[in-house]
Design a protein around this motif. Structure first.
Motif, PDB file in Angstrom:
ATOM      1  N   LYS A  31       0.933  -1.009   0.263  1.00  0.00           N
ATOM      2  CA  LYS A  31       0.074  -0.070  -0.429  1.00  0.00           C
ATOM      3  C   LYS A  31       0.712   1.159  -0.140  1.00  0.00           C
ATOM      4  N   TYR A  32       0.653   1.831  -1.043  1.00  0.00           N
ATOM      5  CA  TYR A  32       1.138   3.420  -0.630  1.00  0.00           C
ATOM      6  C   TYR A  32       0.415   4.212  -0.993  1.00  0.00           C
ATOM      7  N   SER A  33       1.128   5.558  -0.765  1.00  0.00           N
ATOM      8  CA  SER A  33       0.258   6.774  -0.513  1.00  0.00           C
ATOM      9  C   SER A  33       0.884   8.155  -1.373  1.00  0.00           C
ATOM     10  N   LEU A  34      -0.303   8.459  -2.406  1.00  0.00           N
ATOM     11  CA  LEU A  34      -0.187   9.414  -3.508  1.00  0.00           C
ATOM     12  C   LEU A  34      -0.281  10.148  -3.602  1.00  0.00           C
ATOM     13  N   ARG A  35       0.952  11.301  -2.699  1.00  0.00           N
ATOM     14  CA  ARG A  35       0.438  12.985  -2.783  1.00  0.00           C
ATOM     15  C   ARG A  35       0.411  13.318  -4.315  1.00  0.00           C
ATOM     16  N   PHE A  36      -0.763  14.744  -4.477  1.00  0.00           N
ATOM     17  CA  PHE A  36      -0.631  15.362  -5.546  1.00  0.00           C
ATOM     18  C   PHE A  36      -0.997  16.490  -5.111  1.00  0.00           C
TER      19      PHE A  36
ATOM     20  N   LEU B  39       4.731  -3.056 -14.616  1.00  0.00           N
ATOM     21  CA  LEU B  39       3.251  -2.630 -14.210  1.00  0.00           C
ATOM     22  C   LEU B  39       3.051  -1.657 -14.466  1.00  0.00           C
ATOM     23  N   LEU B  40       1.753  -0.422 -15.258  1.00  0.00           N
ATOM     24  CA  LEU B  40       1.550   0.386 -15.993  1.00  0.00           C
ATOM     25  C   LEU B  40       0.534   0.793 -14.913  1.00  0.00           C
ATOM     26  N   VAL B  41       0.553   1.406 -13.891  1.00  0.00           N
ATOM     27  CA  VAL B  41      -1.032   2.133 -13.452  1.00  0.00           C
ATOM     28  C   VAL B  41      -0.784   4.076 -13.277  1.00  0.00           C
ATOM     29  N   PRO B  42      -2.854   3.358 -14.298  1.00  0.00           N
ATOM     30  CA  PRO B  42      -3.157   5.108 -14.442  1.00  0.00           C
ATOM     31  C   PRO B  42      -3.029   6.263 -13.474  1.00  0.00           C
ATOM     32  N   ILE B  43      -3.004   7.563 -13.701  1.00  0.00           N
ATOM     33  CA  ILE B  43      -3.131   8.045 -12.084  1.00  0.00           C
ATOM     34  C   ILE B  43      -4.042   9.403 -13.247  1.00  0.00           C
ATOM     35  N   GLU B  44      -5.230  10.003 -12.927  1.00  0.00           N
ATOM     36  CA  GLU B  44      -5.517  10.642 -13.698  1.00  0.00           C
ATOM     37  C   GLU B  44      -6.548  11.843 -12.726  1.00  0.00           C
TER      38      GLU B  44
ATOM     39  N   ASP C 279      -1.610  10.922 -15.915  1.00  0.00           N
ATOM     40  CA  ASP C 279       0.296  10.154 -16.160  1.00  0.00           C
ATOM     41  C   ASP C 279       0.048   8.672 -15.674  1.00  0.00           C
ATOM     42  N   PHE C 280       0.809   8.085 -15.511  1.00  0.00           N
ATOM     43  CA  PHE C 280       0.730   7.336 -14.810  1.00  0.00           C
ATOM     44  C   PHE C 280       2.252   6.399 -14.317  1.00  0.00           C
ATOM     45  N   LEU C 281       2.170   5.589 -13.174  1.00  0.00           N
ATOM     46  CA  LEU C 281       3.199   5.207 -12.510  1.00  0.00           C
ATOM     47  C   LEU C 281       3.792   4.033 -13.637  1.00  0.00           C
ATOM     48  N   VAL C 282       5.030   3.471 -13.072  1.00  0.00           N
ATOM     49  CA  VAL C 282       5.939   2.578 -13.533  1.00  0.00           C
ATOM     50  C   VAL C 282       6.234   1.728 -12.450  1.00  0.00           C
TER      51      VAL C 282
END
Length: 939
Positions: free
Chosen positions: A4-9, A31-36, A19-22
């Motif tokens: 589990k990761y916390s993503l700060r925007f 593994l590509l994780v899309p971010i919108e 964008d996306f996370l690699v």
């Protein structure tokens, strides 16, 4: 298992982000994780602003209600669409109105919450009688851009269409706002002159009224607009000028005639301005539709008496009447009425007969029938007398000649009109009417009324020239000695893979004939959607690829080469101009580089053949250590790699290696390691770029010495592997630690591995006339440096310093049983458990080790911390194609950390460098290591 990761925007603007996370793991696929990140945009209404009617030259203010019907607040900026993108939005915010003639919109900057409304004011001031429409751009602070249009329904226009249009003389003072000018002839006081004015109404029913005012006289330079303080309305104080009708209705699409009258009463110059006002026009306030400046002057009556004095000589008898005659001439502009007074005295009476009368002008009409010198005297019968009028006339006929009887056209081009001038000279004082009767290829006839014979103009023309185009290179373009064509675009022999290279071609039109041009690449074409989409390894992009080549114009064409595969490329640039035959411009380049890259290092723009340096410290004589290496192939061709390992020895003085190969140096092998049938070499024979006439039997290659070929202690498995296109494969690099012949504290092994690339697919290796790709020993191999160190895992520590373990005993001790013991310690310096056994010869023996001891163990795990100097980066407003750069600092605290930057919009944002290693000087301390990063943005 899960993480589990916390993503700060933290956005730096209100726009939508994608964008996306690699996520990279030990698996082959990432593994590509899309971010919108989105928010509902603000929405403004309406989209079209209709200003209705307005008079040409008038000024109309219209207000519109603008509402934010969206669900988010926004700050909006209004600018003309032609000015977007605006270089500086701050300067725009200081201006209330955003001007785009004939409109001005304000306010140019405002903010609206959801559901709020504001008033948009539009100022409409047309200058021509045509429909107007302008497009403005709404720029929102969420980085969205929308267009809206402003238009008007119909314009109100009046036009003065009188036959004669007059202009004031140079240097003459005139009104600063009047558009038209009327000058009356000089006349006498109380005379009357008329002029007819015709005004055309192009649109609506317009009520009008004329007003006559004094002129606004201010000296202004040409083209300068008067200030409002210089414009006044003062009614005229005299009634010398009158216009009728004074008021009424101008019907649509009709001409209205007005009578302008000049009736002066005094000897002076008259100067006024007639102003036409429109009242109660639809959607139009009372405005000034037209202003006509009028001038007139007077002069005294011109009366001549002949003789101007009457003298009666001698004696006259009393009561005797004496008569004397005299003439009274009227040289005035108009007729005169005269009345003579009767002079009476006690001695005489003087009377003029007739005492009253009118002196009119006499119009004499003379119509000659032929050329002559005419002289005659006319007798005039007037009331109460007769007179004589002497007439003399010099009758001429029109006489016109050509100053040049031959007209020559030079520099004529097909399809291009050519004009020349000829001068007709009127040799008399009479007006002459002429017309051109006939125009042939060799002569033209001009008929002049009154002349018996027409004028003949000879016409001569040079041979028409056809379209001619030349091709050249810029003066600073480096020439290549191999160029065999007059014009060739040579991109060089050292084009680096994936680095675009641009060359310029100059197309010069040597004629006055405009012609369309089109340029295309014969084989390595460039698709609009994506470069290198056809999978041929290279593409040439032409900008511009079409257009219009103007007369005597030089068009610069940029040809950019992009590649993702090595090889010697040749192609043709097909240039088509007008109806000329297509011209072939050869293209050539030699591309070097490696399309493969290791997963560990990532793609490289330079030093593409260099791989990673692997292996570390090992135990002498220990087990074989193996490391997997993932190799990625982003190209569209399968690439086979044959690996060889070499040992680098000290004091190796060899400089060159001579490699002798029989047949193919690296033939394809099956799963069992046996060579496959190589087939024939027909594909290579048909390749025009290769020097192979037939399959090679023996080949000799000379290269710099790299080391001794050996698969021990370093080895790569498998030695031959195919890296699939758009995919990857894994090789295993192993190291078997050597057993040293003597006890040494540390020893090192150095070596390298060379990966030779080959293409098994025939069309990948060679396309006849287009591309040839070197393979095997002809191509620079991929290099992986191998380094390993061997250290003994066990260290002996004795209680006393010395080279040997010493035992001391006396001779008397031999008479009894005794033993002398010494102790020492063995230290395991490796990171793994070791099994060992000790032996000796009598009289020495190895005693059992002491009882096990409990040793406290303590482990420290260091976690690295990465931080940026700023979490928000703004590039401001940028032009399309303009690159802006910002610098930030990446800091690392703790242990060493490998880092890599990724971005979904990598074609817009670029980070330099985009990967690296941060190694703090004090792993356990609080000091951090920093690296400067350059972020560039190219929209």
């Amino acid at each position: 298992m899960s993480c589990k990761y916390s993503l700060r925007f933290i956005p730096d603007s209100l726009k939508d982000y994608k964008d996306f996370l690699v996520v990279e793991t030990q698996a082959e696929q990432v593994l590509l994780v899309p971010i919108e990140a989105q928010r509902p945009p603000p929405i403004l209404t309406p989209r079209v602003l209709d200003c209705g009617y307005c008079l040409v030259g008038g000024l109309k203010y219209v207000e519109f209600l603008c509402q934010n019907v969206g669900q988010s607040s926004g700050t909006f900026c209004i600018i003309p669409k032609s000015q977007w993108p605006f270089p500086n939005l701050r300067s725009l915010s200081r201006t209330y109105f955003s001007e785009q003639p004939p409109f001005a919109v304000g306010p140019s900057l405002f903010q609206l919450e959801p559901g709020d409304t504001t008033v948009i004011e539009v100022v409409f001031s047309p200058t021509t009688a045509q429909k107007s429409r302008q497009t403005y751009t709404f720029v929102c602070d969420n980085c969205q851009v929308k267009d809206f249009s402003i238009e008007e329904g119909q314009l109100v226009a009046l036009e003065l269409v009188s036959e004669e249009k007059e202009l004031p003389e140079a240097g003459e003072v005139h009104d600063v706002t009047a558009e038209h000018y009327v000058q009356f002839d000089v006349c006498n006081p109380h005379s009357v002159q008329h002029k007819r004015l015709v005004i055309r109404n192009n649109h609506l029913d317009l009520p009008f009224q004329w007003q006559i005012r004094q002129p606004n006289l201010y000296p202004l330079p040409p083209g300068e607009v008067p200030e409002p303080s210089q414009i006044h309305f003062h009614p005229a104080t005299d009634d010398a000028f009158r216009i009728s009708p004074v008021a009424g209705l101008l019907p649509p699409y009709q001409d209205q005639e007005f009578l302008l009258t000049f009736c002066p009463k005094e000897l002076k110059d008259y100067h006024s301005v007639c102003r036409l006002d429109l009242r109660d026009a639809p959607d139009v306030e009372t405005v000034i539709a037209m202003e006509i400046e009028v001038k007139g002057s007077t002069e005294p009556y011109q009366i001549l008496l002949e003789p101007y004095a009457i003298i009666i000589p001698g004696e006259i008898f009393v009561c005797t009447t004496t008569h004397r005659q005299f003439k009274m001439w009227n040289h005035s502009k108009t007729f005169i009425l005269f009345q003579w007074e009767k002079l009476k005295s006690s001695y005489h009476t003087m009377v003029v007969e007739p005492p009253t009368g009118r002196i009119c002008s006499v119009e004499v009409i003379f119509t000659p029938q032929f050329c002559q010198q005419f002289k005659a005297e006319l007798e005039l019968e007037v009331e109460n007398g007769r007179g004589h009028l002497w007439i003399q006339a010099d009758v001429q006929s029109p006489q016109v000649c050509l100053l040049n009887c031959k007209l020559t056209f030079t520099e004529i081009y097909l399809g291009v009109p050519k004009s020349a001038s000829v001068t007709l000279f009127n040799q008399t004082a009479l007006p002459a009417k002429f017309s051109w009767l006939e125009l042939t290829e060799v002569a033209a006839l001009c008929e002049v009324e009154g002349m018996n014979l027409p004028l003949i103009l000879g016409i001569a023309a040079s041979t028409p020239k056809k379209l001619s185009v030349s091709y050249s290179l810029p003066s600073d373009f480096p020439l290549n000695g191999r160029c065999t064509s007059p014009v060739e675009l040579d991109f060089g022999d050292d084009v680096i893979l994936k680095n675009p290279v641009t060359r310029q071609l100059l197309i010069t039109n040597q004629t006055a004939i405009a012609a369309p041009f089109a340029i295309e690449v014969e084989y390595f074409t460039c698709f609009v959607s994506q470069l290198l989409a056809d999978g041929r390894g290279a593409a040439f992009r032409v900008v511009p690829d079409s257009g219009l080549l103007g007369p005597f114009e030089t068009q610069t064409v940029a040809v950019t080469a992009v590649t993702d595969m090595w090889g010697e490329y040749s192609d043709n640039l097909i240039c088509k101009v007008g109806d000329l035959e297509a011209v072939i411009i050869p293209l050539r380049m030699a591309v070097r580089g490696c399309p493969l890259y290791f997963q560990m290092t990532g793609p490289r723009t330079d030093n593409q053949f260099q791989g990673p340096i692997i292996f570390g410290t090992c135990i002498p004589g220990g087990d074989t250590v193996s490391h997997p290496l993932r190799i990625n192939n982003p190209s569209t061709f399968d690439i086979r790699m044959d690996w060889e390992t070499y040992n680098i020895e000290k004091d190796d003085s060899k400089l060159l290696d001579v490699v002798l190969a029989f047949g193919e140096p690296f033939p394809p092998k099956d799963a069992d390691g046996s060579e496959e049938d190589g087939g024939d070499a027909e594909g290579e024979e048909g390749c025009a770029l290769t020097s192979h006439a037939k399959k090679k039997l023996v080949s000799v290659h000379i290269r710099p010495h790299v080391g001794k070929l050996s698969d021990y202690p370093f080895c790569i498995n498998p030695q031959q592997i195919v890296i699939p296109a758009k995919s990857g494969a894994t090789i295993h690099v192993s190291f078997t630690p050597l057993t040293p012949s003597e006890s040494v504290s540390e020893s090192r092994c150095s070596g390298l591995a060379l990966g030779f690339m080959s293409l098994d697919f025939e069309m990948a290796a060679c396309v006849p006339g287009k591309v040839r790709r070197a393979q095997g020993l002809e191509l620079q191999p991929v290099r992986v440096d191998l380094q390993a160190a061997m250290k003994p895992a066990l260290l002996v520590q004795m209680e006393e310093e010395g080279e040997a373990l010493e035992f001391k005993a006396s001779a008397g001790d031999l008479l009894k049983e005794f033993d002398v013991s010494q102790t020492f310690q063995l230290r395991n310096t490796s990171e793994v458990a070791l099994h060992f056994r000790m032996e000796t010869q009598p009289p020495f023996s190895v005693l059992k080790a002491k009882q096990k001891q409990i040793v406290p163990l303590c482990a420290h795990l260091l976690l690295s911390t990465l931080s940026l100097s700023t979490d928000r980066l703004s590039f401001g407003v940028c032009y399309v194609g303009q690159t802006k750069s910002r610098e930030i600092t990446l800091s690392c605290r703790g242990s060493h950390t490998y880092w890599k930057s990724t971005s979904r919009e990598s074609h817009v944002f670029k980070v330099t460098p985009n990967f690296g290693l941060l190694r703090p000087k004090e792993p356990h301390g609080t000091c951090s290591v920093k690296q400067h990063l350059q972020i560039s943005f190219t929209p």
